[in-house]
Design a protein around this motif. Structure first.
Motif, short mmCIF file in Angstrom:
data_model
loop_
_atom_site.label_atom_id
_atom_site.label_comp_id
_atom_site.label_asym_id
_atom_site.label_seq_id
_atom_site.Cartn_x
_atom_site.Cartn_y
_atom_site.Cartn_z
N ALA A 3 -31.04 -3.49 -28.87
CA ALA A 3 -30.29 -2.41 -29.53
C ALA A 3 -29.04 -2.07 -28.73
O ALA A 3 -27.96 -1.84 -29.30
CB ALA A 3 -31.17 -1.18 -29.68
N ILE A 4 -29.14 -2.05 -27.42
CA ILE A 4 -27.99 -1.75 -26.55
C ILE A 4 -26.96 -2.88 -26.67
O ILE A 4 -25.74 -2.63 -26.81
CB ILE A 4 -28.44 -1.56 -25.09
N ILE A 5 -27.42 -4.11 -26.63
CA ILE A 5 -26.52 -5.26 -26.76
C ILE A 5 -25.84 -5.24 -28.12
O ILE A 5 -24.64 -5.48 -28.25
CB ILE A 5 -27.29 -6.59 -26.54
N SER A 6 -26.60 -4.93 -29.14
CA SER A 6 -26.06 -4.87 -30.49
C SER A 6 -25.00 -3.77 -30.61
O SER A 6 -23.96 -3.95 -31.24
CB SER A 6 -27.22 -4.59 -31.45
N LYS A 7 -25.27 -2.61 -29.98
CA LYS A 7 -24.32 -1.50 -30.00
C LYS A 7 -23.01 -1.90 -29.30
O LYS A 7 -21.92 -1.67 -29.82
CB LYS A 7 -24.94 -0.29 -29.30
N TYR A 8 -23.11 -2.52 -28.13
CA TYR A 8 -21.90 -2.94 -27.41
C TYR A 8 -21.17 -4.07 -28.14
O TYR A 8 -19.95 -4.13 -28.12
CB TYR A 8 -22.25 -3.35 -25.97
N GLN A 9 -21.92 -4.93 -28.80
CA GLN A 9 -21.31 -6.01 -29.59
C GLN A 9 -20.51 -5.41 -30.75
O GLN A 9 -19.40 -5.85 -31.04
CB GLN A 9 -22.39 -6.97 -30.13
N GLU A 10 -21.04 -4.38 -31.39
CA GLU A 10 -20.35 -3.70 -32.49
C GLU A 10 -19.09 -3.01 -31.97
O GLU A 10 -18.03 -3.09 -32.60
CB GLU A 10 -21.29 -2.67 -33.13
N GLU A 11 -19.19 -2.34 -30.82
CA GLU A 11 -18.02 -1.69 -30.23
C GLU A 11 -16.96 -2.72 -29.85
O GLU A 11 -15.76 -2.50 -30.03
CB GLU A 11 -18.42 -0.87 -29.02
N LEU A 12 -17.41 -3.85 -29.33
CA LEU A 12 -16.47 -4.92 -28.98
C LEU A 12 -15.79 -5.46 -30.22
O LEU A 12 -14.57 -5.70 -30.22
CB LEU A 12 -17.21 -6.05 -28.24
N THR A 16 -11.86 -5.33 -30.91
CA THR A 16 -11.13 -6.57 -31.21
C THR A 16 -10.37 -6.44 -32.53
O THR A 16 -9.21 -6.85 -32.63
CB THR A 16 -12.10 -7.77 -31.26
N ALA A 17 -11.03 -5.85 -33.53
CA ALA A 17 -10.36 -5.65 -34.82
C ALA A 17 -9.15 -4.72 -34.66
O ALA A 17 -8.09 -4.97 -35.24
CB ALA A 17 -11.34 -5.07 -35.83
N ASN A 18 -9.31 -3.66 -33.87
CA ASN A 18 -8.21 -2.74 -33.63
C ASN A 18 -7.07 -3.44 -32.89
O ASN A 18 -5.89 -3.23 -33.19
CB ASN A 18 -8.70 -1.51 -32.85
N GLU A 19 -7.42 -4.28 -31.93
CA GLU A 19 -6.41 -5.03 -31.19
C GLU A 19 -5.63 -5.95 -32.11
O GLU A 19 -4.40 -6.04 -32.03
CB GLU A 19 -7.09 -5.84 -30.08
N HIS A 20 -6.31 -6.61 -33.04
CA HIS A 20 -5.64 -7.49 -34.01
C HIS A 20 -4.73 -6.67 -34.93
O HIS A 20 -3.61 -7.10 -35.26
CB HIS A 20 -6.65 -8.28 -34.83
N LYS A 21 -5.21 -5.49 -35.33
CA LYS A 21 -4.41 -4.63 -36.19
C LYS A 21 -3.12 -4.19 -35.48
O LYS A 21 -2.04 -4.22 -36.07
CB LYS A 21 -5.24 -3.40 -36.59
#
Length: 105
Positions: A3-12, A16-21
């Protein structure tokens, strides 16, 4: 732990999406800025070309003033409408203005 890995993966992924934007927005703004610069350069070249042509005409020959004098004489001879006289007056003003601009540069 997953769950923690999944949460950090989602934040990442969001980061990344914000960086591309942001990168896309920067590219768009840069492209617009370059397009405006090219237009301004083109307009400057066009204006310089016309000023040089007027300079050649006013300095090299009396063709433009001669043509204007001929047109004024014809307008007076054939009783042209007031709009024509206004246009000829405006042409004279523009010739005088361009001569002044050329002498001052």
């Amino acid at each position: 732990m997953l769950a923690i890995i999944s949460k950090y993966q989602e934040e990442l992924n969001l980061a990344t999406a914000n960086e591309h934007k942001v990168a896309d927005e920067y590219a768009r703004v840069y492209t617009e800025k370059e397009a405006r610069r090219r237009v301004m350069d083109s307009l400057h070249q066009e204006a310089t070309m016309w000023m040089d042509r007027f300079a050649l005409t006013l300095n090299g020959s009396q063709e433009l003033p001669r043509l204007l004098a001929k047109a004024k004489a014809m307008a007076d001879t054939y009783s042209a409408p007031e709009e024509i006289h206004g246009l000829l007056h405006y042409c004279q003003h523009m010739i005088d203005l361009m001569a002044y601009i050329i002498r001052s540069r």
